[in-house]
Design an enzyme around this catalytic site. Structure first.
Site, PDB file in Angstrom:
ATOM      1  N   ASP A   2      46.590  33.441  13.607  1.00 58.10           N
ATOM      2  CA  ASP A   2      47.846  32.588  13.700  1.00 58.10           C
ATOM      3  C   ASP A   2      48.913  32.876  13.984  1.00 58.10           C
ATOM      4  O   ASP A   2      50.008  32.171  14.403  1.00 58.10           O
ATOM      5  CB  ASP A   2      47.854  31.860  12.164  1.00 58.10           C
ATOM      6  CG  ASP A   2      46.557  31.072  11.719  1.00 58.10           C
ATOM      7  OD1 ASP A   2      45.983  30.585  12.520  1.00 58.10           O
ATOM      8  OD2 ASP A   2      46.939  30.838  10.524  1.00 58.10           O
ATOM      9  N   LYS A   5      53.734  26.503   8.463  1.00 58.56           N
ATOM     10  CA  LYS A   5      52.952  25.849   9.280  1.00 58.56           C
ATOM     11  C   LYS A   5      51.952  24.863   8.391  1.00 58.56           C
ATOM     12  O   LYS A   5      51.773  25.324   7.175  1.00 58.56           O
ATOM     13  CB  LYS A   5      52.084  26.421  10.584  1.00 58.56           C
ATOM     14  CG  LYS A   5      51.237  27.169   9.809  1.00 58.56           C
ATOM     15  CD  LYS A   5      49.884  26.903   9.412  1.00 58.56           C
ATOM     16  CE  LYS A   5      48.919  27.979   9.005  1.00 58.56           C
ATOM     17  NZ  LYS A   5      47.554  27.356   8.209  1.00 58.56           N
ATOM     18  N   MET A  59      51.641  33.334  -1.224  1.00 59.48           N
ATOM     19  CA  MET A  59      50.539  34.116  -0.569  1.00 59.48           C
ATOM     20  C   MET A  59      49.236  33.243  -0.957  1.00 59.48           C
ATOM     21  O   MET A  59      48.908  32.821  -2.067  1.00 59.48           O
ATOM     22  CB  MET A  59      50.491  35.592  -1.105  1.00 59.48           C
ATOM     23  CG  MET A  59      51.871  36.322  -0.674  1.00 59.48           C
ATOM     24  SD  MET A  59      51.560  38.142  -1.187  1.00 59.48           S
ATOM     25  CE  MET A  59      50.444  38.583  -0.154  1.00 59.48           C
ATOM     26  N   GLY A  93      52.414  32.123   5.899  1.00 51.48           N
ATOM     27  CA  GLY A  93      53.577  33.033   5.812  1.00 51.48           C
ATOM     28  C   GLY A  93      53.710  34.222   6.303  1.00 51.48           C
ATOM     29  O   GLY A  93      54.472  34.580   6.927  1.00 51.48           O
TER      30      GLY A  93
END
Length: 285
Positions: A141, A10, A100, A106
């Site tokens: 999220d 995203k 990361m 992720g």
């Protein structure tokens, strides 16, 4: 039955911090859009009663891994609902492509894909609202990835309103550093008083990320990367970083700039999507 499922990245097309709450968390306004790029998860349901992560992350215990936690949370909820029994298990393998600490979501996307895919594979029959409620216990999220539609988010990110921003092309670049979200939110220089505005108001203004100034101050690599990208196109930090992105109207324009990138820049080109690849697959089943 092994199946492959996408866990898309995203972008935060904009991000404003509107205040700090008594519990220390921050209220924000942000616009999420998905990319046609991300991690991939392979899931094989079985009757072992166990969740087996075949690709553990170095330094992360399985009990702390969002993939395992998501699978166990779904199993517990479905068993309690009476739609699943304790013998349900799964083997899960992750092909990790997203960095990361990159601000691309992720880990949250991986967790959401596990919830959505295993709900289908195990035939748990949990609703999207129920899956999103499980998701928010894993991370702020996660629900937007569960719902799978571009969204305007408020609160700490859990209050979602569907949105349909233009689906542009993006050059997404990583500066080679990892940024811990708490480090940004604890910084005394972080803007915490952006005005609360409607989505229509925000869409009419140039997009901005309130975390960007702090990330550029603390990480010279982020500052250098943004300085370079801004020579070619509107560019911003996503989330709390470390990744940054430049927006383009065409794929060829984005790729031309990527070809000019210095060797120290790692990047890729992707299309913005208002319906996530995960939901596109699910809607076709």
């Amino acid at each position: 039955m092994m199946t492959t499922w996408p866990a898309p990245a995203k972008l935060n097309l904009f991000l404003y911090i509107t205040g700090q709450r008594a519990d220390g968390y921050h209220n924000l306004q942000t616009l999420f859009q998905f990319l046609d790029a991300g991690d991939t998860l392979e899931m094989t349901p079985d009757r072992s009663g166990r969740i087996s992560l075949l690709t553990p992350l170095a330094g992360v215990a399985d009990a702390d891994n969002l993939i395992v936690r998501a699978a166990l949370a779904l199993k517990q909820a479905a068993v309690a609902k009476g739609t699943l029994d304790d013998r349900a298990g799964a083997q899960i393998a992750l092909e990790k492509k997203l960095p990361m600490g990159g601000g691309l979501g992720g880990g949250s996307s991986d967790a959401a894909t596990v919830l959505v895919a295993l709900n289908h594979l195990w035939q748990c029959r949990l609703s999207t609202d129920e899956l999103a409620a499980l998701g928010v216990t894993l991370g702020a999220d996660v629900p937007v990835f569960v719902r799978g539609h571009a969204a305007f988010a408020e609160g700490v990110g859990e209050l979602l309103q569907p949105a349909s921003p233009p689906e542009k092309w993006y050059l997404v670049a990583h500066p080679g550093v990892s940024i811990a979200t708490p480090d940004i939110f604890r910084d005394p220089d972080l803007t915490r008083n952006s005005p609360i505005r409607t989505l229509d108001e925000l869409l009419s203004l140039p997009f901005h990320n309130d975390c960007e100034a702090v990330a550029r101050k603390r990480f010279r690599e982020v500052d250098a990367l943004l300085s370079w990208l801004l020579e070619y196109a509107p560019s911003r930090l996503t989330g709390t970083g470390a990744c940054v992105f430049a927006e383009f109207d065409t794929e060829s324009d984005a790729r031309q700039v990527l070809e000019l990138a210095p060797k120290w820049i790692r990047g890729f080109v992707a299309r913005g999507l208002n319906l996530s690849p995960l939901q596109q697959i699910l809607s076709g089943l």
